[in-house]
Scaffold this motif. Structure first.
Motif, short mmCIF file in Angstrom:
data_model
loop_
_atom_site.label_atom_id
_atom_site.label_comp_id
_atom_site.label_asym_id
_atom_site.label_seq_id
_atom_site.Cartn_x
_atom_site.Cartn_y
_atom_site.Cartn_z
N SER A 194 0.45 5.80 -0.06
CA SER A 194 -0.21 6.78 -0.13
C SER A 194 0.75 8.20 -0.08
O SER A 194 1.81 8.34 0.76
CB SER A 194 -0.98 6.87 1.21
OG SER A 194 -1.83 8.44 1.05
N TYR A 222 -7.05 9.57 4.74
CA TYR A 222 -6.72 8.46 3.83
C TYR A 222 -7.99 7.62 3.27
O TYR A 222 -9.12 7.67 4.11
CB TYR A 222 -6.00 7.50 4.62
CG TYR A 222 -4.55 7.91 5.12
CD1 TYR A 222 -3.67 8.19 4.04
CD2 TYR A 222 -4.21 8.23 6.51
CE1 TYR A 222 -2.32 8.55 4.20
CE2 TYR A 222 -2.93 8.59 6.73
CZ TYR A 222 -1.95 8.71 5.86
OH TYR A 222 -0.76 9.16 6.11
N GLY A 223 -7.96 7.38 2.21
CA GLY A 223 -8.84 6.45 1.50
C GLY A 223 -10.36 7.35 1.37
O GLY A 223 -11.42 6.56 1.20
N TYR A 224 -10.29 8.43 1.09
CA TYR A 224 -11.58 9.24 0.84
C TYR A 224 -12.08 8.94 -0.62
O TYR A 224 -11.41 8.51 -1.49
CB TYR A 224 -11.59 10.90 1.13
CG TYR A 224 -10.10 11.17 0.58
CD1 TYR A 224 -10.07 11.72 -0.79
CD2 TYR A 224 -9.01 11.45 1.32
CE1 TYR A 224 -8.89 11.94 -1.38
CE2 TYR A 224 -7.87 11.90 0.93
CZ TYR A 224 -7.76 12.29 -0.39
OH TYR A 224 -6.61 12.72 -0.81
N SER A 258 -3.37 13.39 -6.65
CA SER A 258 -3.64 11.74 -6.84
C SER A 258 -3.22 11.38 -8.00
O SER A 258 -2.33 10.29 -8.28
CB SER A 258 -4.86 11.66 -6.28
OG SER A 258 -5.26 11.76 -5.01
N GLY A 278 -13.46 8.84 4.31
CA GLY A 278 -12.11 8.43 4.71
C GLY A 278 -11.80 8.37 5.96
O GLY A 278 -13.02 8.45 7.00
N GLY A 335 -4.76 10.19 -0.27
CA GLY A 335 -4.06 11.01 0.91
C GLY A 335 -4.25 12.51 1.00
O GLY A 335 -3.83 13.17 -0.08
N ILE A 379 -3.51 4.61 -1.98
CA ILE A 379 -4.74 4.93 -1.15
C ILE A 379 -4.48 6.60 -1.12
O ILE A 379 -3.56 7.09 -0.91
CB ILE A 379 -4.38 4.70 0.25
CG1 ILE A 379 -4.46 3.33 0.43
CG2 ILE A 379 -5.54 5.21 1.22
CD1 ILE A 379 -3.97 2.53 1.91
N LEU A 389 -1.10 -0.98 -3.91
CA LEU A 389 -2.47 -0.48 -3.92
C LEU A 389 -2.27 1.15 -3.52
O LEU A 389 -1.52 1.38 -2.47
CB LEU A 389 -3.47 -1.06 -2.92
CG LEU A 389 -4.98 -0.63 -2.85
CD1 LEU A 389 -5.46 -0.69 -4.10
CD2 LEU A 389 -5.49 -1.20 -1.69
N TYR A 436 0.83 -1.13 0.15
CA TYR A 436 -0.05 -0.04 0.06
C TYR A 436 0.97 1.24 -0.10
O TYR A 436 1.95 1.23 0.55
CB TYR A 436 -0.86 -0.08 1.17
CG TYR A 436 -1.89 -1.20 1.56
CD1 TYR A 436 -3.09 -1.18 0.83
CD2 TYR A 436 -1.34 -2.16 2.08
CE1 TYR A 436 -3.74 -2.43 1.07
CE2 TYR A 436 -2.07 -3.44 2.33
CZ TYR A 436 -3.33 -3.52 1.74
OH TYR A 436 -4.12 -4.48 1.87
#
Length: 201
Positions: free
Chosen positions: A5, A59-61, A15, A170, A40, A38, A36, A3
């Motif tokens: 970010s 994170y992950g929004y 992003s 997120g 951020g 993510i 992956l 992972y």
């Protein structure tokens, strides 16, 4: 890495570039598949109850990130306006800094040069031989303490930052509490929806 970010202060616009860079790095290393990615962000926030700065990571929004964008847009504008003020101060002090040079440096970094930050000023000073690195002695002298360009922008309430990250699906995380001495704020931030704490900084 499974992972990855990349976070930037008060913007989610990195992003696409981050995904591209990740692909380039992975291809150069000859490994596959891609880790992956993510999404951020790091939001410049403030704990008004304890009168101190806090940084809230998100994170992950979701892709739209509308709540985060709405919260951060005024922050970016304030930072930009403050940078224009700092450029004028340095110009009057005799430094080889102009708005045009700073915009050129910013455009080389992000492709647009739309928003200017003090780090872009430092890139100009480095190019002009007036500084060795972005966060070195010159940076400390100019932007910290009683430096001619010292002074910060108004940040957003940390609880609103947490709410925005949550609203966009997120996970909000408290950044470097050791650096900001913000451990005592953790219980109230958890009550506001904080989901994690940065372990290494």
């Amino acid at each position: 890495l499974g992972y990855v970010s990349f976070v930037d202060h008060d913007t989610v616009d990195q992003s696409e570039a981050a995904i591209y860079a990740l692909g380039e790095m992975t291809a150069a290393a000859g490994s596959s598949p891609l880790p992956l990615f993510i999404p951020g962000v790091e939001i410049s926030a403030y704990d008004f109850e304890r009168s101190r700065k806090l940084h809230i990571l998100g994170y992950g929004y979701n892709e739209e990130a509308s709540a985060i964008r709405n919260l951060c847009e005024p922050l970016i504008r304030r930072r930009h306006e403050n940078t224009l003020r700092q450029i004028e101060i340095l110009r009057k002090e005799g430094y080889p800094v102009t708005e045009e040079k700073v915009r050129t440096a910013a455009a080389a970094e992000d492709g647009s040069g739309r928003w200017l930050y003090k780090q872009h000023i430092m890139l100009v000073l480095i190019a002009e031989g007036k500084a060795d690195d972005i966060y070195g002695i010159t940076y400390q002298w100019l932007f910290k303490g009683d430096g001619p360009c010292a002074g910060d922008i108004e940040y957003v309430d940390a609880r609103l930052a947490i709410e925005a990250v949550r609203a966009d699906g997120g996970l909000p995380v408290l950044a470097h509490p050791g650096q900001t001495k913000s451990w005592d704020a953790v219980p109230s931030l958890v009550d506001a929806g904080l989901a994690g704490i940065e372990l290494y900084h």
